[in-house]
Design a protein around this motif. Structure first.
Motif, short mmCIF file in Angstrom:
data_model
loop_
_atom_site.label_atom_id
_atom_site.label_comp_id
_atom_site.label_asym_id
_atom_site.label_seq_id
_atom_site.Cartn_x
_atom_site.Cartn_y
_atom_site.Cartn_z
N PRO A 119 -1.72 15.34 -0.57
CA PRO A 119 -1.70 15.67 0.85
C PRO A 119 -0.36 16.30 1.19
CG PRO A 119 -1.47 13.30 0.54
CD PRO A 119 -1.71 13.92 -0.81
N ALA A 120 -0.40 17.49 1.77
CA ALA A 120 0.81 18.21 2.19
C ALA A 120 1.82 18.33 1.06
CB ALA A 120 1.43 17.53 3.40
N GLY A 121 1.35 18.42 -0.19
CA GLY A 121 2.26 18.63 -1.31
C GLY A 121 2.95 17.38 -1.80
N GLY A 122 2.63 16.20 -1.28
CA GLY A 122 3.26 14.96 -1.71
C GLY A 122 2.60 14.41 -2.96
N PHE A 123 2.84 13.13 -3.25
CA PHE A 123 2.23 12.48 -4.40
C PHE A 123 0.73 12.41 -4.22
CE2 PHE A 123 6.28 9.81 -5.00
CZ PHE A 123 6.78 10.67 -5.96
N THR A 124 0.00 12.64 -5.29
CA THR A 124 -1.44 12.42 -5.25
C THR A 124 -1.71 10.93 -5.38
OG1 THR A 124 -1.72 12.57 -7.64
CG2 THR A 124 -1.87 14.65 -6.39
N ASP A 125 -2.95 10.53 -5.09
CA ASP A 125 -3.32 9.13 -5.27
C ASP A 125 -3.13 8.72 -6.73
OD1 ASP A 125 -3.96 8.94 -2.60
OD2 ASP A 125 -6.12 9.21 -2.91
N ASP A 126 -3.46 9.63 -7.66
CA ASP A 126 -3.29 9.34 -9.08
C ASP A 126 -1.82 9.16 -9.45
OD1 ASP A 126 -6.03 9.48 -9.45
OD2 ASP A 126 -6.00 11.55 -10.19
N GLU A 127 -0.95 9.99 -8.87
CA GLU A 127 0.48 9.85 -9.15
C GLU A 127 1.01 8.52 -8.60
OE1 GLU A 127 2.14 14.42 -9.24
OE2 GLU A 127 1.59 13.57 -7.30
N ARG A 128 0.58 8.16 -7.41
CA ARG A 128 1.00 6.88 -6.83
C ARG A 128 0.54 5.72 -7.71
NH1 ARG A 128 2.96 7.83 -1.72
NH2 ARG A 128 2.13 9.68 -0.71
N ALA A 129 -0.68 5.80 -8.21
CA ALA A 129 -1.21 4.75 -9.09
C ALA A 129 -0.41 4.68 -10.38
CB ALA A 129 -2.69 4.99 -9.38
N ALA A 130 -0.05 5.83 -10.92
CA ALA A 130 0.74 5.86 -12.16
C ALA A 130 2.12 5.24 -11.95
CB ALA A 130 0.87 7.30 -12.67
N ILE A 131 2.73 5.50 -10.81
CA ILE A 131 4.04 4.93 -10.51
C ILE A 131 3.93 3.40 -10.42
CG2 ILE A 131 5.81 4.72 -8.71
CD1 ILE A 131 5.30 7.75 -8.14
N LYS A 132 2.89 2.92 -9.76
CA LYS A 132 2.70 1.47 -9.65
C LYS A 132 2.44 0.85 -11.02
CE LYS A 132 1.30 1.47 -4.90
NZ LYS A 132 0.79 0.64 -3.86
N THR A 133 1.67 1.55 -11.85
CA THR A 133 1.39 1.06 -13.20
C THR A 133 2.68 0.98 -14.00
OG1 THR A 133 -0.85 1.95 -13.15
CG2 THR A 133 0.10 1.51 -15.33
N ARG A 134 3.51 2.02 -13.90
CA ARG A 134 4.78 2.02 -14.63
C ARG A 134 5.68 0.89 -14.15
NH1 ARG A 134 7.37 1.69 -18.88
NH2 ARG A 134 9.43 2.62 -18.93
N ALA A 135 5.71 0.63 -12.87
CA ALA A 135 6.51 -0.48 -12.35
C ALA A 135 6.02 -1.81 -12.91
CB ALA A 135 6.48 -0.49 -10.83
N ALA A 136 4.71 -1.97 -13.01
CA ALA A 136 4.15 -3.21 -13.57
C ALA A 136 4.52 -3.34 -15.05
CB ALA A 136 2.64 -3.23 -13.40
#
Length: 150
Positions: A8-25
């Motif tokens: 949305p508007a060039g920000g993180f995609t839902d998939d990118e947000r999920a990947a970031i959360k996965t990496r944090a875990a």
């Protein structure tokens, strides 16, 4: 493209947000050091989320570009701004959004740990009024140079 693939508007995609959360875990699962890295990553994501929309879009693109170019740099906040540190914990590069100090444009700034020395004068800060392929290429080139030298 599905909605999850389109940012949305060039920000993180839902998939990118999920990947970031996965990496944090994953980092948290590594134990104490991993948990600290995960907390630092989450602090960056939280700081970006609090930015005004235009700044947030730039910060997300900067974050994606830096982490793809230099995965060895650790995301963390520095004075409340997204920053990326080397293995010694020294800040190499930061993103200062325009809303932070009510300036006209956001900037990407390299600190002393990024030895970009070239000749008698060299740039260590760039204004980013909008995200373009030229901006991305410039950031990739500067980050690559900074990590070769730090």
């Amino acid at each position: 493209m599905t909605t999850a693939e389109t940012a949305p508007a060039g920000g993180f995609t839902d998939d990118e947000r999920a990947a970031i959360k996965t990496r944090a875990a994953e980092l948290r699962a590594e134990g104490k050091k991993g948990a600290k890295k995960a907390d630092d990553l989450q602090a960056v994501i939280d700081a970006v989320a609090k930015m005004p929309p235009a700044d947030r879009e730039l910060a997300e693109r900067v974050h994606s570009t830096i982490t793809a170019t230099a995965p060895e740099l650790a995301p963390k906040t520095w004075y409340g701004m997204p920053a990326y540190a080397n293995a010694e914990g020294k800040i190499v590069v930061t993103f200062k959004h325009s809303g932070k100090f009510k300036t006209r444009y956001s900037t990407i700034e390299f600190q002393d740990a990024a030895i970009l020395d070239e000749g008698d004068i060299w740039p260590v800060s760039w204004a980013i009024p909008a995200w373009t392929p030229t901006v991305e290429a410039t950031i990739v080139k500067a980050v690559a140079a900074a990590i070769r030298s730090s």
